[in-house]
Scaffold this active site. Structure first.
Site, PDB file in Angstrom:
ATOM      1  N   ASP A  74       0.824  -1.216   0.000  1.00  7.66           N
ATOM      2  CA  ASP A  74       0.000   0.000   0.000  1.00  7.66           C
ATOM      3  C   ASP A  74       0.853   1.258   0.000  1.00  7.66           C
ATOM      4  O   ASP A  74       2.076   1.209   0.159  1.00  7.66           O
ATOM      5  CB  ASP A  74      -0.966  -0.010   1.203  1.00  7.66           C
ATOM      6  CG  ASP A  74      -0.283  -0.430   2.515  1.00  7.66           C
ATOM      7  OD1 ASP A  74       0.961  -0.423   2.567  1.00  7.66           O
ATOM      8  OD2 ASP A  74      -0.990  -0.750   3.475  1.00  7.66           O
ATOM      9  N   ASN A 143      -7.085  -3.111  14.830  1.00  2.72           N
ATOM     10  CA  ASN A 143      -8.480  -3.478  14.524  1.00  2.72           C
ATOM     11  C   ASN A 143      -8.564  -4.666  13.564  1.00  2.72           C
ATOM     12  O   ASN A 143      -9.613  -4.939  12.996  1.00  2.72           O
ATOM     13  CB  ASN A 143      -9.231  -2.268  13.953  1.00  2.72           C
ATOM     14  CG  ASN A 143      -8.586  -1.722  12.670  1.00  2.72           C
ATOM     15  OD1 ASN A 143      -7.627  -2.293  12.165  1.00  2.72           O
ATOM     16  ND2 ASN A 143      -9.126  -0.632  12.159  1.00  2.72           N
ATOM     17  N   HIS A 145      -6.897  -4.973  10.706  1.00  2.00           N
ATOM     18  CA  HIS A 145      -6.727  -4.679   9.271  1.00  2.00           C
ATOM     19  C   HIS A 145      -5.423  -5.286   8.749  1.00  2.00           C
ATOM     20  O   HIS A 145      -4.457  -5.466   9.486  1.00  2.00           O
ATOM     21  CB  HIS A 145      -6.841  -3.183   8.966  1.00  2.00           C
ATOM     22  CG  HIS A 145      -5.675  -2.314   9.329  1.00  2.00           C
ATOM     23  ND1 HIS A 145      -5.823  -1.172  10.091  1.00  2.00           N
ATOM     24  CD2 HIS A 145      -4.373  -2.372   9.033  1.00  2.00           C
ATOM     25  CE1 HIS A 145      -4.648  -0.576  10.226  1.00  2.00           C
ATOM     26  NE2 HIS A 145      -3.732  -1.302   9.597  1.00  2.00           N
ATOM     27  N   GLU A 150      -9.587  -2.104   5.962  1.00  2.00           N
ATOM     28  CA  GLU A 150     -10.193  -1.854   7.266  1.00  2.00           C
ATOM     29  C   GLU A 150     -11.403  -2.769   7.488  1.00  2.00           C
ATOM     30  O   GLU A 150     -11.910  -3.368   6.534  1.00  2.00           O
ATOM     31  CB  GLU A 150     -10.640  -0.384   7.341  1.00  2.00           C
ATOM     32  CG  GLU A 150      -9.508   0.627   7.170  1.00  2.00           C
ATOM     33  CD  GLU A 150      -8.684   0.850   8.446  1.00  2.00           C
ATOM     34  OE1 GLU A 150      -8.595  -0.072   9.295  1.00  2.00           O
ATOM     35  OE2 GLU A 150      -8.115   1.947   8.580  1.00  2.00           O
TER      36      GLU A 150
HETATM   37  C1  GLP Z   1      -0.465   0.145   8.683  1.00  2.00           C
HETATM   38  C2  GLP Z   1      -0.142  -0.628   7.406  1.00  2.00           C
HETATM   39  C3  GLP Z   1      -0.206  -2.104   7.604  1.00  2.00           C
HETATM   40  C4  GLP Z   1       0.532  -2.462   8.885  1.00  2.00           C
HETATM   41  C5  GLP Z   1      -0.181  -1.881  10.083  1.00  2.00           C
HETATM   42  C6  GLP Z   1       0.518  -2.150  11.404  1.00  2.00           C
HETATM   43  O1  GLP Z   1      -1.679   0.778   8.708  1.00  2.00           O
HETATM   44  N1  GLP Z   1      -0.938  -0.251   6.279  1.00  2.00           N
HETATM   45  O2  GLP Z   1       0.347  -2.771   6.480  1.00  2.00           O
HETATM   46  O3  GLP Z   1       0.600  -3.849   9.017  1.00  2.00           O
HETATM   47  O4  GLP Z   1      -0.350  -0.503   9.923  1.00  2.00           O
HETATM   48  O5  GLP Z   1       1.612  -1.312  11.543  1.00  2.00           O
HETATM   49  P1  GLP Z   1       2.665  -1.407  12.713  1.00  2.00           P
HETATM   50  O6  GLP Z   1       3.603  -2.490  12.324  1.00  2.00           O
HETATM   51  O7  GLP Z   1       3.361  -0.076  12.709  1.00  2.00           O
HETATM   52  O8  GLP Z   1       1.937  -1.680  13.961  1.00  2.00           O
END
Ligand code: GLP
Length: 245
Positions: A74, A143, A145, A150
């Protein structure tokens, strides 16, 4: 491909560092076995140790990325790749600038394409043209995702423009000067796109991810917890630390 529904394998490592190193060693094993492999990559705080270990394996053990292709999950809409909070910038800083992967073999969706819907279609076509993703690395949001899919995202969703929930904007604001600077939209692979990867590795660490991991691995399969759709894939491994277990 998705019908065998093997239960999700869960590997618990003592610390986030060991979890990251474990995932890096799985990725490295694939790169050695199939030098032309296609990797799906993730951003966020969680994979940083994994990427550090891959850089070490390249520098100290000659792990060769010269024929590897990558696709990231993304990107924020309206952030150019030169923006320090863009996911392209993150990947350059943490991985691509330190290994021998050709720059045109690294794909991150563009957040500034003139026609974002076209960019989403083009991204899907690029993945297909490269024969699909051999190994997809994922993180998970609090959450549930995955990528920026989402709660409420359908199982068959593809790469597209998505709106971020307030909770995700808040969680990701730690990388920005203030919450108001966090983009509210992104371009993200869909759940359907992710489930087409031949193998999926989820990395999740910290107590804050415990509930999300639980709903993903043993919760009811539903749009409420997008990661629960991973139960429908035949080859998913969660590598988590003790705090997330
Ligand atoms: C973001 C990304 C995800 C990621 C998630 C958790 O929103 N789009 O791909 O897995 O957050 O991130 P973190 O590893 O910083 O907790």
């Amino acid at each position: 491909m998705m019908s065998s529904n093997a239960p999700i394998t869960v590997i618990v490592e003592p610390t986030p560092l060991e979890a990251g190193v474990r995932v890096a060693s799985e990725i490295a094993a694939l790169v050695r076995a199939k030098p032309t492999c296609v990797l799906g990559l993730a951003t966020g705080g969680t994979p940083v140790e994994c990427y550090r270990e891959l850089v070490r394996l390249h520098r100290e053990e000659g792990l060769d990325f010269s024929q590897v292709t990558t696709f990231n999950l993304d990107e924020y809409v309206r952030l150019a790749g030169s923006h320090p909070q863009s996911f392209r910038y993150f990947m350059q800083q943490h991985l691509f600038d330190h290994i021998n992967i050709p720059s045109d073999a690294t794909h991150v969706p563009s957040g500034i394409a003139e026609d974002m819907s076209l960019e989403a279609i083009r991204y899907e076509q690029d993945i297909t043209r490269h024969g699909g993703i051999d190994l997809q690395l994922l993180g998970i949001g609090h959450n549930g995702h995955i990528a920026f899919n989402e709660p409420g995202t359908p199982r068959d969703s593809r790469t597209r423009i998505v709106s971020l929930t307030d909770a995700t904007v808040k969680a990701n604001s730690r990388f920005f000067e203030s919450e108001s600077e966090v983009p509210r939209t992104a371009i993200s692979m869909g759940i359907g796109t992710i489930l087409e990867a031949k193998r999926i590795l989820m990395l999740a660490t910290g107590e804050g991810k415990r509930d999300a991991v639980k709903c993903a691995v043993e919760g009811e399969i539903s749009e409420t917890c997008p990661a629960s759709f991973l139960q429908e894939h035949h080859d998913v491994t969660f590598v988590i630390d003790a705090a997330a277990a």
